[in-house]
Write an enzyme that holds these catalytic residues in place. Structure first.
Site: not given
Ligand code: DGP
Length: 113
Positions: A7, A99
């Site tokens: 968010c 996501h």
């Molecule tokens: P999941 O394990 O399916 O909940 O994947 C979450 C993903 O989100 C993980 O691959 C890393 C990514 N992620 C977490 N925090 C951030 C962020 O602040 N920025 C970006 N670009 N990705 C993030």
């Protein structure tokens, strides 16, 4: 949701490497890429997980898949790509805002599915 990292990315409070945005969906590159191409497609409405999709929010989820198809062309993923959704703790979901991971750029193998 105040303490939701996605968010905050959607509102612009946290920067991201954004590759797409419309009124319902945003897409940005994953901070910890697991393939040469790894981005996340995220509905702007805070839906916690795939277990919470309802008739009221499913149009935003559907839009995610429309965007995935569009981005596959934009990112030239003609050799193929994988779409992954982790739902809940056992599936390894770490960010509780639904996501879809899109992975590509190498042969991804046949483990799990
Ligand atoms: P999941 O394990 O399916 O909940 O994947 C979450 C993903 O989100 C993980 O691959 C890393 C990514 N992620 C977490 N925090 C951030 C962020 O602040 N920025 C970006 N670009 N990705 C993030």
């Amino acid at each position: 949701m105040e303490d939701c990292i996605f968010c905050k990315i959607i509102s612009g409070d946290i920067p991201s490497d954004k590759i797409y945005e419309d009124d319902k969906v945003i897409a940005f590159r994953d901070i910890h890429p697991q393939a040469p191409v790894h981005f996340l497609v995220v509905p702007k409405t805070h839906v916690k997980s795939a277990a919470e999709i309802t008739a009221e929010n499913s149009d935003e989820v559907a839009r995610c898949f429309e965007v995935i198809s569009k981005l596959a062309k934009q990112e030239k993923l003609g050799d193929g790509f994988r779409v992954i959704n982790n739902c809940g703790e056992n599936a390894g979901q770490t960010v509780p805002h639904i996501h879809f991971h899109v992975l590509a750029g190498r042969a991804l193998g046949g483990t799990l599915v």
